[in-house]
Enzyme design. Structure first.
Site, PDB file in Angstrom:
ATOM      1  N   CYS A   2       0.798  -1.229   0.000  1.00 16.77           N
ATOM      2  CA  CYS A   2       0.000   0.000   0.000  1.00 16.77           C
ATOM      3  C   CYS A   2       0.831   1.280   0.000  1.00 16.77           C
ATOM      4  O   CYS A   2       1.799   1.404   0.736  1.00 16.77           O
ATOM      5  CB  CYS A   2      -0.894   0.036   1.222  1.00 16.77           C
ATOM      6  SG  CYS A   2      -1.951  -1.388   1.358  1.00 16.77           S
ATOM      7  N   ARG A  27       5.947  -0.482  -5.284  1.00 14.86           N
ATOM      8  CA  ARG A  27       5.775  -1.207  -4.023  1.00 14.86           C
ATOM      9  C   ARG A  27       4.842  -2.404  -4.180  1.00 14.86           C
ATOM     10  O   ARG A  27       4.798  -3.271  -3.316  1.00 14.86           O
ATOM     11  CB  ARG A  27       5.203  -0.275  -2.949  1.00 14.86           C
ATOM     12  CG  ARG A  27       6.098   0.901  -2.647  1.00 14.86           C
ATOM     13  CD  ARG A  27       5.322   1.995  -1.963  1.00 14.86           C
ATOM     14  NE  ARG A  27       5.019   1.700  -0.581  1.00 14.86           N
ATOM     15  CZ  ARG A  27       5.768   2.049   0.443  1.00 14.86           C
ATOM     16  NH1 ARG A  27       6.884   2.711   0.237  1.00 14.86           N
ATOM     17  NH2 ARG A  27       5.436   1.751   1.672  1.00 14.86           N
ATOM     18  N   TRP A  74      -2.758  -3.007  -1.612  1.00 13.37           N
ATOM     19  CA  TRP A  74      -2.334  -4.398  -1.749  1.00 13.37           C
ATOM     20  C   TRP A  74      -3.226  -5.175  -0.793  1.00 13.37           C
ATOM     21  O   TRP A  74      -3.134  -4.994   0.419  1.00 13.37           O
ATOM     22  CB  TRP A  74      -0.859  -4.525  -1.370  1.00 13.37           C
ATOM     23  CG  TRP A  74      -0.268  -5.866  -1.637  1.00 13.37           C
ATOM     24  CD1 TRP A  74       0.191  -6.343  -2.831  1.00 13.37           C
ATOM     25  CD2 TRP A  74      -0.043  -6.909  -0.685  1.00 13.37           C
ATOM     26  NE1 TRP A  74       0.680  -7.614  -2.677  1.00 13.37           N
ATOM     27  CE2 TRP A  74       0.549  -7.987  -1.377  1.00 13.37           C
ATOM     28  CE3 TRP A  74      -0.281  -7.050   0.679  1.00 13.37           C
ATOM     29  CZ2 TRP A  74       0.891  -9.181  -0.744  1.00 13.37           C
ATOM     30  CZ3 TRP A  74       0.060  -8.232   1.312  1.00 13.37           C
ATOM     31  CH2 TRP A  74       0.644  -9.281   0.592  1.00 13.37           C
ATOM     32  N   ASN A  99      -2.559   2.111   5.358  1.00 12.46           N
ATOM     33  CA  ASN A  99      -1.572   1.073   5.053  1.00 12.46           C
ATOM     34  C   ASN A  99      -1.307   0.358   6.361  1.00 12.46           C
ATOM     35  O   ASN A  99      -1.029   1.004   7.369  1.00 12.46           O
ATOM     36  CB  ASN A  99      -0.296   1.746   4.506  1.00 12.46           C
ATOM     37  CG  ASN A  99       0.874   0.793   4.379  1.00 12.46           C
ATOM     38  OD1 ASN A  99       0.688  -0.427   4.438  1.00 12.46           O
ATOM     39  ND2 ASN A  99       2.062   1.336   4.205  1.00 12.46           N
ATOM     40  N   GLY A 100      -1.439  -0.975   6.370  1.00  8.87           N
ATOM     41  CA  GLY A 100      -1.187  -1.718   7.610  1.00  8.87           C
ATOM     42  C   GLY A 100      -2.320  -2.700   7.869  1.00  8.87           C
ATOM     43  O   GLY A 100      -3.133  -2.982   6.987  1.00  8.87           O
ATOM     44  N   GLU A 478      18.247 -18.494  -3.540  1.00  9.10           N
ATOM     45  CA  GLU A 478      17.881 -17.222  -4.163  1.00  9.10           C
ATOM     46  C   GLU A 478      17.486 -17.437  -5.640  1.00  9.10           C
ATOM     47  O   GLU A 478      16.539 -16.821  -6.135  1.00  9.10           O
ATOM     48  CB  GLU A 478      19.055 -16.231  -4.031  1.00  9.10           C
ATOM     49  CG  GLU A 478      18.910 -14.919  -4.773  1.00  9.10           C
ATOM     50  CD  GLU A 478      17.724 -14.042  -4.348  1.00  9.10           C
ATOM     51  OE1 GLU A 478      17.027 -14.385  -3.380  1.00  9.10           O
ATOM     52  OE2 GLU A 478      17.497 -13.033  -5.027  1.00  9.10           O
ATOM     53  N   LYS A 482      13.884 -16.449  -7.186  1.00 12.46           N
ATOM     54  CA  LYS A 482      13.721 -15.577  -8.361  1.00 12.46           C
ATOM     55  C   LYS A 482      12.802 -16.236  -9.375  1.00 12.46           C
ATOM     56  O   LYS A 482      11.901 -15.613  -9.911  1.00 12.46           O
ATOM     57  CB  LYS A 482      15.073 -15.282  -9.051  1.00 12.46           C
ATOM     58  CG  LYS A 482      16.023 -14.346  -8.354  1.00 12.46           C
ATOM     59  CD  LYS A 482      15.599 -12.905  -8.301  1.00 12.46           C
ATOM     60  CE  LYS A 482      14.708 -12.657  -7.146  1.00 12.46           C
ATOM     61  NZ  LYS A 482      15.125 -12.149  -5.931  1.00 12.46           N
ATOM     62  N   GLU A 485       9.119 -16.423  -8.107  1.00 15.84           N
ATOM     63  CA  GLU A 485       8.492 -15.105  -7.972  1.00 15.84           C
ATOM     64  C   GLU A 485       7.970 -14.566  -9.299  1.00 15.84           C
ATOM     65  O   GLU A 485       6.881 -14.031  -9.357  1.00 15.84           O
ATOM     66  CB  GLU A 485       9.529 -14.069  -7.478  1.00 15.84           C
ATOM     67  CG  GLU A 485       9.756 -14.012  -6.002  1.00 15.84           C
ATOM     68  CD  GLU A 485      10.804 -12.958  -5.640  1.00 15.84           C
ATOM     69  OE1 GLU A 485      10.524 -12.153  -4.762  1.00 15.84           O
ATOM     70  OE2 GLU A 485      11.906 -12.941  -6.243  1.00 15.84           O
ATOM     71  N   HIS A 501      17.812 -37.402   0.538  1.00 15.11           N
ATOM     72  CA  HIS A 501      16.904 -37.475   1.689  1.00 15.11           C
ATOM     73  C   HIS A 501      15.510 -36.990   1.334  1.00 15.11           C
ATOM     74  O   HIS A 501      14.760 -36.570   2.216  1.00 15.11           O
ATOM     75  CB  HIS A 501      17.473 -36.669   2.864  1.00 15.11           C
ATOM     76  CG  HIS A 501      18.804 -37.190   3.327  1.00 15.11           C
ATOM     77  ND1 HIS A 501      18.948 -38.420   3.910  1.00 15.11           N
ATOM     78  CD2 HIS A 501      20.046 -36.665   3.245  1.00 15.11           C
ATOM     79  CE1 HIS A 501      20.232 -38.624   4.187  1.00 15.11           C
ATOM     80  NE2 HIS A 501      20.924 -37.566   3.778  1.00 15.11           N
ATOM     81  N   LYS A 600       6.664  -4.979  -3.245  1.00 15.94           N
ATOM     82  CA  LYS A 600       8.083  -4.656  -3.107  1.00 15.94           C
ATOM     83  C   LYS A 600       8.421  -4.331  -1.662  1.00 15.94           C
ATOM     84  O   LYS A 600       9.414  -4.787  -1.114  1.00 15.94           O
ATOM     85  CB  LYS A 600       8.394  -3.455  -4.006  1.00 15.94           C
ATOM     86  CG  LYS A 600       9.830  -2.974  -3.948  1.00 15.94           C
ATOM     87  CD  LYS A 600      10.694  -3.859  -4.781  1.00 15.94           C
ATOM     88  CE  LYS A 600      12.170  -3.604  -4.605  1.00 15.94           C
ATOM     89  NZ  LYS A 600      12.936  -4.818  -4.923  1.00 15.94           N
TER      90      LYS A 600
END
Ligand code: G6P
Length: 605
Positions: A2, A27, A74, A99-100, A478, A482, A485, A501, A600
């Site tokens: 947001c 964001r 968001w 926002n929150g 990572e 990527k 995402e 395993h 973001k």
């Protein structure tokens, strides 16, 4: 996540609000809206499309005014839909954006319903709008100060009232909010970038602050209602969103900016010295006996990589914790630990809360590795190292990660020096290798055409495994992050020794297995793990150094990395994985810079 913009001026502020929203788009959001005070009434426009569509809508309707608020949402409570988009109104008198997350929204909603309020949305935000309306005394500033006392959770809000045409009130607790001070006009925003070109005079509100914005007045009180004198800082925020240059996406641009970003991050490092981390760094580094790293997402993987460096080079014990876990778990505090938060934005709610939690247990030796010098994280830590990646717009972090690694390597060398474990010769060799990083990264970026060919294969897959060992295991993590995402391919990473395993059960001819294979002490072990994959028909895609002695063969595809880079090798090996994810996503036609459901800057927990 947001984004908020608000303004009180003597000119039409619609373009300022919409421009601000565009700058906050990076964001992440799924709907947006704007509300203005128009001829003694509240008017708004909302959209579940992009800000550009909202802008067209606003232009068509001719919406304009001198006082107003705007928001990118968001979704947390309630689906991304027009009726859930902010601003929310209460009885055509109060307009509010938030926002929150308000944790006691159910209880407040029940109370407000009983008092006759009707709800149009499923959001926790509408609860605040009605609460402010219910408590309204004729003075919005006074009312908001009382109303926020009833809220549990995290919020940044901007609110205005039909009956007070030249006033916007803001409040924050746990989510970021800044004030932009202008000449006879004042602004609110989630970050300074939203106001770039409008004002560079910025006040960072602190936890619990409530601000009264009028044309000639910017008055702040703290959570006890006492006047709070917050400094006005000159912040040169540029709208990084503006220049895409020759690139198709910000993510691609940011991948290719890495030589410059690393160069800038290490600029001015002429030698290893604690002062690089702040004036008090030597005293703090001297007394610590361990390191506790707290972070989320990609920043957490930077922390995991640093653990390998810190333990082997500085020989200091390290724990790396996911911030959202650490903040709620019972742990054994060690006041002699150096608490290191890693954050691109410096505003991630969980990381800030984890830091606060550590401090509440007497762990006050705090350092942040952060990309935003003016962020809450930097303000709240005793020491800081600012990475100079520049504004990162793509939701999937790239240059922020490699600059974090560069800063963490510097921290490793510094702690090694303070602990008497770094000879002058080692210092000189390491500095030389660090200075060579931009050139080395450029030569890895030149592998792009080969990676594009692989990406075309990957685009047809629905699953992928990533393998690494030692300090390249976090790089495999990572790489998998990527890929999932931005291409939405299910990807998992394993330390290669764990293959047998469990994950080996998944390996068939359909499973691409990406392997990070630098020529380090574990290369022979890794080769055995690769055999295990080949024996089950798995297709190996290997990034190997020239010295790794792995050649392409049936089911074994190799891209040769230009050089072996010793301890700094993770910084180079992540780059082809970023490119692989980018080109795979491109081939699948996803929204690379704004992947679905992701944000973001994660300012809620
Ligand atoms: C979000 C972003 C990630 C980032 C993470 C932590 O999930 O999409 O790219 O790694 O937050 O953010 P921070 O700003 O604290 O590094």
């Amino acid at each position: 996540m947001c984004g908020i913009v608000g303004a009180v001026a003597k000119r039409n502020i619609t373009p300022i609000l919409l421009q601000g929203l565009k700058r906050l788009e990076y964001r992440g959001y799924d709907s947006c809206g704007v509300a203005l005070h128009v001829d003694g009434m509240l008017q708004r426009s909302r959209s579940t499309a992009r800000v550009a569509e909202l802008e067209a809508q606003v232009e068509k309707s001719g919406l304009s005014g001198f006082t107003g608020i705007a928001h990118t949402r968001w979704a947390t409570h309630g689906a991304p839909a027009s009726h859930n988009a902010h601003p929310h109104f209460s009885r055509e008198r109060i307009a509010l954006v938030h926002n929150g997350i308000i944790e006691n929204h159910d209880e407040l909603r029940a109370e407000l319903k009983a008092a006759g309020y009707e709800f149009e949305s499923q959001t926790d935000t509408e609860v605040i709008a009605h609460l402010v309306d219910q408590m309204y005394t004729g003075d919005l500033f006074e009312t908001v100060q009382q109303a926020v006392k009833r809220l549990h959770g995290a919020y940044a809000i901007a609110v205005f009232c039909r009956d007070e045409p030249h006033r916007v009130v803001g409040a924050r607790q746990g989510s970021p909010l800044i004030v932009g001070v202008g000449d006879g006009e004042n602004f609110l925003a989630s970050d300074a970038m939203a106001l770039a070109g409008i004002t560079d005079q910025i006040i960072y509100l602190e936890e619990g602050d409530v601000v009264d914005l009028q044309l000639q007045r910017c008055w702040i009180v703290d959570s006890d209602g006492k006047p709070a004198d917050r400094p006005v800082r000159t912040v040169h925020a540029h709208s990084g969103a503006a220049e895409l240059g020759p690139y198709r996406h910000y993510m691609q641009k940011e991948i290719f900016e890495q030589p410059r970003a690393i160069g800038d991050t290490l600029e001015g490092v002429t030698g290893i010295m604690p002062e690089l981390f702040g004036d008090k760094a030597y005293d703090i580094f001297k007394k610590i006996d361990s390191v506790l790293i707290l972070a989320c997402g990609t920043s957490y993987y930077a922390g995991l990589t640093a653990k390998y460096w810190l333990e082997s080079i500085a020989q200091i014990p390290v724990n790396v914790e996911i911030a959202s876990e650490y903040r709620y778990r019972d742990s054994v505090p060690n006041p002699k630990a150096l608490v290191v938060t890693i954050s691109q934005s410096g505003e991630t709610a969980d990381t800030l809360a984890a830091l606060k939690h550590a401090r509440s247990m007497d762990m006050t030796n705090t350092l942040t590795i952060c990309n935003v010098a003016t962020s809450a994280m930097v303000r709240e830590c005793a020491l800081a190292y600012i990475t100079r990646a520049g504004v990162e717009v793509g939701v999937a972090s790239t240059k922020a990660f490699t600059t974090q690694l560069a800063a963490l390597f510097l921290l490793t060398l510094t702690l090694a020096q303070v602990r008497g474990r770094l000879s002058e010769e080692q210092e000189a060799t390491c500095l030389k290798a660090m200075r060579h990083l931009p050139v080395a990264i450029s030569s890895v970026l030149a592998l792009e055409p080969q990676i594009i060919a692989w990406a075309e294969e990957f685009a047809r897959k629905e699953n992928a495994l990533f393998l690494g060992r030692g300090m390249h295991y976090p790089i495999a993590l990572e790489g998998a992050l990527k890929l999932k995402e931005i291409s939405y391919i299910h990807a998992e990473a394993y330390p290669a020794g764990e293959l047998k395993h469990g994950p080996l059960a998944l390996v068939t001819e359909e499973m691409p297995v990406v392997t990070v294979a630098p020529n380090d002490a574990l290369i022979e072990k890794l080769k055995s793990n690769m055999q295990e994959v080949r024996a089950r028909g798995g297709q190996l895609y290997v990034f190997a150094d020239a010295d790794s002695k792995i050649a392409s063969s049936e089911g074994l595809h190799v891209i040769r990395m230009p050089e072996h880079y010793g301890k700094l090798s993770p910084i180079l090996h992540v780059i082809p994985l970023q490119l692989l994810a980018y080109h795979t996503a491109l081939a699948r036609g996803t929204d690379v810079d704004k992947p679905r459901n992701l944000a973001k800057s994660v300012t809620v927990e």
